[in-house]
Design an enzyme around this catalytic site. Structure first.
Site, PDB file in Angstrom:
ATOM      1  N   LYS A  59       9.062   4.547  28.773  1.00 25.55           N
ATOM      2  CA  LYS A  59       9.700   5.327  29.835  1.00 25.55           C
ATOM      3  C   LYS A  59       9.910   4.462  31.070  1.00 25.55           C
ATOM      4  O   LYS A  59       9.035   3.662  31.436  1.00 25.55           O
ATOM      5  CB  LYS A  59       8.831   6.539  30.184  1.00 25.55           C
ATOM      6  CG  LYS A  59       9.427   7.463  31.253  1.00 25.55           C
ATOM      7  CD  LYS A  59       8.466   8.593  31.581  1.00 25.55           C
ATOM      8  CE  LYS A  59       9.062   9.554  32.601  1.00 25.55           C
ATOM      9  NZ  LYS A  59       8.124  10.644  32.947  1.00 25.55           N
ATOM     10  N   SER A 135       9.887  15.088  32.295  1.00 29.60           N
ATOM     11  CA  SER A 135      10.839  14.060  32.672  1.00 29.60           C
ATOM     12  C   SER A 135      10.953  12.930  31.652  1.00 29.60           C
ATOM     13  O   SER A 135      11.808  12.052  31.795  1.00 29.60           O
ATOM     14  CB  SER A 135      10.453  13.473  34.033  1.00 29.60           C
ATOM     15  OG  SER A 135       9.165  12.885  34.017  1.00 29.60           O
ATOM     16  N   SER A 159       5.207  16.223  31.693  1.00 34.73           N
ATOM     17  CA  SER A 159       6.404  15.417  31.460  1.00 34.73           C
ATOM     18  C   SER A 159       6.421  14.674  30.137  1.00 34.73           C
ATOM     19  O   SER A 159       7.456  14.169  29.732  1.00 34.73           O
ATOM     20  CB  SER A 159       6.588  14.410  32.604  1.00 34.73           C
ATOM     21  OG  SER A 159       6.933  15.076  33.794  1.00 34.73           O
TER      22      SER A 159
END
Length: 457
Positions: A59, A135, A159
């Protein structure tokens, strides 16, 4: 061979016809270099670990050379240069993993949809007209699409676990402190930490074992215990705490699916579900929001005050404005609620091995075309997605989600297990049991792409 086919598949799903927007940056030369080094080690009989040569996406909230860390923005990579790997990335690199690039994310982690006006909105592989969640949406979609078996995310408010549930993969957040935060953007330093998205519970376990640094003794946490998943069926007298009012605050499809999953666990393993009450859930949600928002605001304030606001998506501008309005008194009061909630949860863990909930209250919802260039404020769906994620972050508890079935539209439904501190081994056993129990009764085939044999399965 796998690395080259990964790059070909990534190019295929990043073109104008599909544009899944799973990655922000990817360096083909660096990926091939890592893969060639791994190949030589295997040829010499000197593989570094079981992770040697395994593709792992990262990420874009976690430092990983040779990439800059953008946090899903246009500007942060220039303002904060990446000079070394994050600790969890360094552990994986030392095990020989092939770091496959930086995955897309909701800008600054300040949303749950995965809609990013700067780098494209990550689409759900189950239905490309729907959100991937956020996210860590890019990581979840990359694993779901079969591009890599493992991806790293960061979890400050669900997330990792929310997009995992929406994309039908495993999402695992250990106890706070178990994985180092070094090299993670300090957006939510008391509630956020690295997490793992994986195709299976077994894959999540292998990645977790590789990422935990046991080289230095720590007096702040117990010794690492890794479960032998093949012994899961022999675990007796497991008690799962279910708070009916909270558990049932979801769509009918999700409620029915998760209740059926618990019935299957009882039938196949004899594990008992006990009714409990989790008090003051709404107060906990608000206190977490104040904590997370205050820390995010403080973290980016020195950068944002020098920016032209047009460089920030509309939804994140509004979020940052709200975060900046929280007072120090509100933050301190939130920490009092945190301690109060920890007491409530400690009482529940006196009578149960884990708390069980749906992972989200809705499945993946449609992407709106007019939100793709601006970002989206949808507090109804955002609240529904985050409804069950708060305790894991606000209280630092370990939590894992695994697919329990599908709704009427064929979209994945995730179930979540929340454990007492340092109970990761137990949670991995529970998730493995759920994965195996539902493999025949609840699962629906999903088309993955086999990168080695270049065929669908």
């Amino acid at each position: 061979m796998v690395a080259r086919r990964f790059l070909a598949a990534l190019e295929e799903c990043s073109g104008p016809g599909l544009n899944m927007a799973m990655f922000i940056s990817c360096n083909p030369e660096d990926i091939i270099r890592q893969a060639e080094e791994s190949t030589r080690r295997y040829q010499q009989g000197a593989a570094l670990s079981g992770m040697d040569g395994v593709l792992v996406a990262v990420k874009d909230e976690i430092d990983c050379l040779p990439y800059q860390t953008t946090g899903g923005t246009r500007w942060l990579g220039k303002a904060r240069p990446c000079v070394c790997d994050a600790a969890c990335v360094a552990q994986l690199r030392a095990c020989g993993a092939v770091l496959a690039g930086k995955t897309n994310m909701h800008e600054l982690g300040a949303g749950t949809s995965g809609i990013n006006p700067h780098h494209g909105s990550t689409r759900n592989p189950y239905d490309t007209g729907r959100v991937s969640g956020g996210s860590s949406g890019g990581s979840a979609a990359a694993v779901c699409a079969g591009l890599c078996p493992v991806a790293l995310g960061a979890d400050g408010g669900g997330s990792v676990r929310m997009p995992a549930a929406l994309c039908g993969v495993v999402g695992f957040k250990p106890t706070v402190g178990r994985l180092s935060n070094s090299g993670l953007l300090p957006l939510n330093w008391t509630v956020g930490m690295p997490g793992i998205l994986a195709a299976t519970v077994e894959d999540a376990l292998v990645a977790y074992a590789a990422m935990v640094d046991q080289s230095r003794p720590s007096h702040s946490q117990p010794k690492l215990n890794l479960p032998l998943l093949t012994t899961t069926r022999s675990m007796p007298n497991i008690r799962l705490a279910r708070s009916a009012k909270w558990f049932d605050d979801s769509s009918e499809d999700i409620r029915v699916c998760c209740d059926k999953a618990l019935q299957i666990l009882r039938a196949q393993y004899g594990w008992e579900t006990v009714e409990v009450t989790v008090p003051e859930v709404e107060e906990m949600r608000l206190a977490h929001y104040v904590t997370m928002g205050s820390e995010c605001s403080a973290s980016v304030a020195t950068y944002v005050e020098k920016l032209n606001k047009s460089e920030i998506g509309w939804d994140v501008r509004i979020a940052l404005s709200a975060y900046g309005s929280f007072s120090s008194r509100a933050y301190l009061n939130s920490q009092r609620i945190r301690r109060r909630q920890m007491y409530f949860h400690e009482e529940i863990f006196e009578t149960a091995d884990a708390i069980v909930t749906p992972m989200t209250a809705v499945t993946a919802y449609p992407l709106q075309d007019d939100a793709l260039s601006t970002g989206e404020l949808d507090y109804i769906n955002a609240a529904a997605l985050a409804r069950y994620s708060i305790a894991g972050n606000f209280l630092g508890l370990p939590a894992i989600t695994v697919t329990a079935g599908y709704d009427k539209a064929g979209l994945p439904v995730g179930i979540q297990f929340i454990g007492r501190p340092w109970s990761e081994a137990t949670l991995l056993h529970l998730a493995y049991a759920m994965q195996e129990a539902c493999s025949k009764d609840c699962r629906k085939p999903v088309v993955h792409y086999d990168l080695l044999n270049k065929e669908e399965y």
